[in-house]
Design a protein around this motif. Structure first.
Motif, mmCIF file in Angstrom:
data_model
loop_
_atom_site.group_PDB
_atom_site.id
_atom_site.type_symbol
_atom_site.label_atom_id
_atom_site.label_comp_id
_atom_site.label_asym_id
_atom_site.label_seq_id
_atom_site.Cartn_x
_atom_site.Cartn_y
_atom_site.Cartn_z
ATOM 1 N N HIS A 58 -6.909 48.039 99.862
ATOM 2 C CA HIS A 58 -8.163 47.247 99.290
ATOM 3 C C HIS A 58 -8.444 46.267 100.230
ATOM 4 O O HIS A 58 -8.317 45.447 100.801
ATOM 5 C CB HIS A 58 -6.874 46.306 98.127
ATOM 6 N N VAL A 59 -9.438 46.714 99.786
ATOM 7 C CA VAL A 59 -10.425 45.059 101.017
ATOM 8 C C VAL A 59 -10.975 43.913 100.761
ATOM 9 O O VAL A 59 -10.607 43.869 99.404
ATOM 10 C CB VAL A 59 -11.938 45.786 100.920
ATOM 11 N N LEU A 60 -10.637 42.771 101.843
ATOM 12 C CA LEU A 60 -10.163 41.307 101.669
ATOM 13 C C LEU A 60 -11.726 41.394 101.729
ATOM 14 O O LEU A 60 -11.849 40.237 101.215
ATOM 15 C CB LEU A 60 -9.747 41.282 102.306
ATOM 16 N N LYS A 61 -12.590 41.540 102.944
ATOM 17 C CA LYS A 61 -13.465 41.138 103.344
ATOM 18 C C LYS A 61 -14.070 41.771 104.422
ATOM 19 O O LYS A 61 -13.481 42.583 104.710
ATOM 20 C CB LYS A 61 -13.340 39.727 104.579
ATOM 21 N N VAL A 62 -15.774 42.157 103.976
ATOM 22 C CA VAL A 62 -16.701 42.742 104.545
ATOM 23 C C VAL A 62 -16.913 41.688 106.134
ATOM 24 O O VAL A 62 -17.239 40.863 106.014
ATOM 25 C CB VAL A 62 -17.621 43.627 104.603
ATOM 26 N N PHE B 268 -13.991 45.622 108.573
ATOM 27 C CA PHE B 268 -13.509 45.063 107.477
ATOM 28 C C PHE B 268 -12.335 44.991 107.737
ATOM 29 O O PHE B 268 -11.535 45.167 108.483
ATOM 30 C CB PHE B 268 -13.491 45.717 106.228
ATOM 31 N N ALA C 285 -8.883 44.585 105.678
ATOM 32 C CA ALA C 285 -7.743 45.372 104.386
ATOM 33 C C ALA C 285 -6.482 45.057 104.043
ATOM 34 O O ALA C 285 -5.877 45.005 105.033
ATOM 35 C CB ALA C 285 -8.183 47.229 104.435
ATOM 36 N N GLU D 159 -20.542 46.356 102.038
ATOM 37 C CA GLU D 159 -19.650 45.432 101.133
ATOM 38 C C GLU D 159 -20.161 46.082 99.990
ATOM 39 O O GLU D 159 -19.390 46.250 99.351
ATOM 40 C CB GLU D 159 -21.224 44.256 101.403
ATOM 41 N N HIS E 2 -16.272 46.904 99.056
ATOM 42 C CA HIS E 2 -15.897 46.255 98.269
ATOM 43 C C HIS E 2 -15.814 46.209 96.948
ATOM 44 O O HIS E 2 -17.023 46.109 96.450
ATOM 45 C CB HIS E 2 -16.661 44.376 98.940
ATOM 46 N N GLY E 3 -14.646 45.788 95.827
ATOM 47 C CA GLY E 3 -14.637 45.192 95.080
ATOM 48 C C GLY E 3 -13.218 45.774 94.170
ATOM 49 O O GLY E 3 -12.875 45.649 94.934
ATOM 50 N N THR F 160 -14.353 56.205 99.953
ATOM 51 C CA THR F 160 -14.324 55.258 99.084
ATOM 52 C C THR F 160 -13.699 55.585 97.643
ATOM 53 O O THR F 160 -13.016 57.257 97.437
ATOM 54 C CB THR F 160 -15.968 55.062 98.137
#
Length: 142
Positions: free
Chosen positions: A30-34, A40, A42, A85, A89-90, A114
């Motif tokens: 799960h992406v936390l921040k780009v 990024f 995760a 992003e 991200h999402g 993705t």
């Protein structure tokens, strides 16, 4: 130190690495921040109930730098960062695979897909937001 952390920290880059030095995955993350156009942070689900927070660099691409010397590269870096992003991200997790250590401590280099099955690096390359990267020095964007 948990074995999974050791596996991530002792791997070698895929280019020139033995197959045993690369964790093939796939690992759901799960992406936390780009961070920028090719990196990024995760949370990777390494096995049930075990999550590893790690910085992931996209294998095979080089994005313009946000802290570049020229305005043109900085603007290109913002476009690449925004595109990454939008792609990852999402709520939908990404899949990371062919995971190896990177030259910076605490970061891995990996192939990223993705939730919809798109190869992230290829999408960024096709949009001409990043360049191919095979290691070594980087070319300027100015």
């Amino acid at each position: 130190m948990p074995a999974a952390v050791i596996a991530f920290s002792v791997s070698l880059p895929l280019d020139g690495a033995r197959a045993a030095d690369v964790f093939p995955g796939p690992v759901v993350a799960h992406v936390l921040k780009v961070i920028d156009g090719d990196t990024f942070t995760a949370e990777a689900l390494i096995w049930p109930g075990q999550v590893l927070t790690v910085n992931v660099r996209l294998r095979g691409v080089d994005a313009p730098e946000l802290r570049a010397r020229c305005d043109g590269e900085r603007k290109a870096a913002v476009r690449a960062t925004d595109a990454l992003e939008d792609l990852i991200h999402g709520d939908a997790p990404v899949t990371i695979s062919n995971i190896a250590s990177d030259k910076f401590y605490g970061r891995v280099v990996a192939d990223v897909t993705t939730g919809a099955g798109d190869l992230v690096a290829k999408r960024l390359l096709d949009a001409d937001l990043v360049r191919p990267y095979a290691g070594g020095g980087r070319a300027g964007w100015c």
